[in-house]
Design an enzyme around this catalytic site. Structure first.
Site, mmCIF file in Angstrom:
data_model
loop_
_atom_site.group_PDB
_atom_site.id
_atom_site.type_symbol
_atom_site.label_atom_id
_atom_site.label_comp_id
_atom_site.label_asym_id
_atom_site.label_seq_id
_atom_site.Cartn_x
_atom_site.Cartn_y
_atom_site.Cartn_z
ATOM 1 N N ARG A 54 0.840 -1.206 0.000
ATOM 2 C CA ARG A 54 0.000 0.000 0.000
ATOM 3 C C ARG A 54 0.872 1.251 0.000
ATOM 4 O O ARG A 54 0.471 2.331 -0.418
ATOM 5 C CB ARG A 54 -0.960 0.046 1.192
ATOM 6 C CG ARG A 54 -1.808 1.290 1.099
ATOM 7 C CD ARG A 54 -2.740 1.617 2.247
ATOM 8 N NE ARG A 54 -2.577 0.914 3.477
ATOM 9 C CZ ARG A 54 -1.798 1.320 4.487
ATOM 10 N NH1 ARG A 54 -1.054 2.410 4.375
ATOM 11 N NH2 ARG A 54 -1.733 0.604 5.593
ATOM 12 N N TYR A 107 -12.797 17.132 -17.624
ATOM 13 C CA TYR A 107 -13.420 15.808 -17.480
ATOM 14 C C TYR A 107 -14.573 15.869 -16.457
ATOM 15 O O TYR A 107 -14.410 16.431 -15.360
ATOM 16 C CB TYR A 107 -12.344 14.803 -17.044
ATOM 17 C CG TYR A 107 -12.893 13.470 -16.654
ATOM 18 C CD1 TYR A 107 -13.630 12.716 -17.566
ATOM 19 C CD2 TYR A 107 -12.694 12.957 -15.383
ATOM 20 C CE1 TYR A 107 -14.152 11.487 -17.209
ATOM 21 C CE2 TYR A 107 -13.206 11.720 -15.021
ATOM 22 C CZ TYR A 107 -13.945 10.999 -15.936
ATOM 23 O OH TYR A 107 -14.460 9.786 -15.568
ATOM 24 N N ASP A 179 -4.139 18.601 -16.449
ATOM 25 C CA ASP A 179 -4.531 17.231 -16.764
ATOM 26 C C ASP A 179 -4.117 16.997 -18.216
ATOM 27 O O ASP A 179 -4.743 17.504 -19.150
ATOM 28 C CB ASP A 179 -6.049 17.059 -16.577
ATOM 29 C CG ASP A 179 -6.506 15.630 -16.868
ATOM 30 O OD1 ASP A 179 -5.804 14.916 -17.610
ATOM 31 O OD2 ASP A 179 -7.569 15.238 -16.349
ATOM 32 N N LYS A 204 -5.795 5.755 -19.979
ATOM 33 C CA LYS A 204 -6.030 6.160 -21.371
ATOM 34 C C LYS A 204 -4.786 5.868 -22.224
ATOM 35 O O LYS A 204 -4.296 4.775 -22.204
ATOM 36 C CB LYS A 204 -6.452 7.633 -21.379
ATOM 37 C CG LYS A 204 -7.597 7.951 -20.420
ATOM 38 C CD LYS A 204 -8.831 7.188 -20.819
ATOM 39 C CE LYS A 204 -10.074 7.438 -19.999
ATOM 40 N NZ LYS A 204 -10.004 7.488 -18.579
HETATM 41 N N1 PLP Z 1 -8.880 13.023 -16.807
HETATM 42 C C1 PLP Z 1 -9.387 12.836 -18.025
HETATM 43 C C2 PLP Z 1 -9.102 13.825 -19.103
HETATM 44 C C3 PLP Z 1 -10.199 11.720 -18.296
HETATM 45 O O1 PLP Z 1 -10.718 11.558 -19.526
HETATM 46 C C4 PLP Z 1 -10.467 10.810 -17.241
HETATM 47 C C5 PLP Z 1 -11.328 9.636 -17.467
HETATM 48 O O2 PLP Z 1 -11.989 9.508 -18.480
HETATM 49 C C6 PLP Z 1 -9.919 11.052 -15.985
HETATM 50 C C7 PLP Z 1 -9.117 12.155 -15.794
HETATM 51 C C8 PLP Z 1 -10.175 10.111 -14.839
HETATM 52 O O3 PLP Z 1 -9.401 8.972 -14.999
HETATM 53 P P1 PLP Z 1 -9.805 7.503 -14.453
HETATM 54 O O4 PLP Z 1 -10.990 7.056 -15.255
HETATM 55 O O5 PLP Z 1 -8.590 6.691 -14.687
HETATM 56 O O6 PLP Z 1 -10.141 7.661 -13.014
#
Ligand code: PLP
Length: 411
Positions: A54, A107, A179, A204
């Site tokens: 962990r 997102y 992000d 992704k």
């Molecule tokens: N940031 C972006 C641009 C995303 O498209 C996503 C998920 O689709 C996330 C963060 C969140 O990631 P996770 O689904 O791995 O929690």
């Protein structure tokens, strides 16, 4: 890398060798998968660097070194998902009474986290159209501790001038987080531009094969990394070893894949733009995209990523028919994989975003997001064109619409 004297040059070489060493115990070239939850103490208070998975795990550490190397940064901090990474970042930088400024087209899960969880903890947030950087400056308050941006934005592909926002953050003495999930460090390097931290859903493009969820925080600020790592230990969000191992494999082909994703996305964007039943195409690689000049400045290698969105003529009904008629492209709540993936943001990724907020940023009912895969582009185009044709069966002939569209553009 195989030999520690070797200096890594290009992104592809870094993706394959950066931060990685053959296993010192066995000489295994590929990072071993260490599934053990626990590690034996050599004596009281004496370990080989690992105690309990962990807190840290050798396979996760390998991925962290690899992801850090891609951005000329110390090892990243990896999480069980992208949202776990974001949560740890927010908890590391914000406490009750603090304020965060966010881009308004980010997102949907990030919006939900901020509006429905962080707000309950007394953290204030302002969402702004960050494609005009001055809006970010105007939103700053004396208690603002963080600016959080996504560029290109999801799913509108609107860009933010990262340099301008990074300058605003630096002048204010606060962290600027990006992000960077859509473009990855192969195409966009926010830390080079002045941002202080990047966050990723490695689920992704970074893993890229739809087989492992994960997230990461990358920064060149050791104090911030320590704090994020501490939060991870306290909240238990570390990535599982097997997911990290799968992700280390994905990283090795990341530059190669992103070149193909980008080439396919540009070709698809051009094909969709010529389709009389497509009202608009959002892709920063198109020369007539309103922010194409910024895209060329901010994105590396002449690449603009694999994600685009388009507005189909006929609103929700037509969009739903297109999505239900695609055969090769999959309808999923996901992006950034080798397969071409379709999403209806309004009913899927952005279902929890208040209607005013999503309409204000251009997430309309007929918007379809495409995460363009690395299949043969002719097959992707053919699949979407047959789906669009089926959705518009019995409509005015395409030639008449095409003529009307040309007139609209000219006007
Ligand atoms: N940031 C972006 C641009 C995303 O498209 C996503 C998920 O689709 C996330 C963060 C969140 O990631 P996770 O689904 O791995 O929690």
């Amino acid at each position: 890398m195989c030999n520690s004297d070797y200096t890594i040059a290009g992104a592809s070489t870094t993706a394959i060798h950066g931060g990685l060493t053959p296993d010192p115990l066995t000489g295994a070239l590929v990072t071993p998968l260490v599934q053990s939850t626990t590690f034996v103490n050599e004596a009281v208070g004496q370990t080989k660097g690992y105690a309990y998975s962990r807190v840290s795990n050798p396979t996760v550490s390998a991925l962290e070194a690899q992801l850090g190397a891609l951005e000329d940064a110390p090892p990243a901090v990896c999480f069980v998902t992208g949202l776990a990474a974001e949560t740890a970042l927010f908890l590391a930088l914000l406490k009750a009474g603090d304020h965060v400024v966010l881009g308004d087209a980010i997102y949907g899960g990030t919006v939900r986290l901020v509006r429905q969880v962080l707000s309950e903890l007394g953290i204030q947030a302002t969402f702004v159209d960050s494609s005009h950087a001055e809006n970010v400056r105007t939103a700053l308050r004396p208690n603002t501790k963080l600016i959080f941006i996504e560029s290109p934005a999801n799913p509108t592909l609107k860009l933010t001038d990262l340099k301008a926002v990074a300058d605003i953050g630096r002048e204010a003495g606060i962290h600027v987080a990006v992000d960077n999930t859509f473009l990855t460090p192969v195409i966009q390097r926010p830390l080079d531009i002045g941002a202080t931290v990047c966050v990723y859903s490695t689920t992704k493009h970074i893993e890229g094969h739809s087989t492992a969820v994960g997230g990461s925080v990358v920064s060149r600020d050791p104090a911030l990394l320590d704090r994020v790592r501490f939060i991870r230990k306290c909240t238990g969000g570390i990535q599982a070893a097997f997911q990290a191992w799968l992700t280390t494999r994905g990283v090795k082909t990341l530059p190669l894949r992103l070149k193909q994703h980008s080439a396919n996305a540009l070709a698809l964007a051009k094909a969709l733009r010529a389709n009389p039943f497509v009202a608009a195409v959002n892709y920063p690689g198109l020369e007539d995209h309103p922010q194409h000049a910024l895209a060329k400045r901010q994105h590396l290698g002449g690449l603009h990523g694999g994600i685009l969105s388009f507005e189909v003529v006929g609103g929700t009904d037509a969009a739903v028919k297109v999505l239900n008629s695609a055969k090769l492209c999959a309808l999923v709540e996901h992006l950034g994989s080798v397969e071409t993936l379709l999403t209806h943001p309004v009913t899927m990724t952005h279902a929890d975003v208040p209607v005013e907020q999503r309409l204000a940023v251009g997430i309309t009912d007929g918007l379809i997001r495409v995460s363009v895969g690395i299949e043969d582009i002719a097959d992707i185009v053919a699949d979407l064109e047959q789906a669009i044709a089926l959705a518009h069966e019995g409509w005015e002939a395409p030639e008449a619409r095409a003529a009307a569209k040309t007139e609209e553009v000219a006007a």
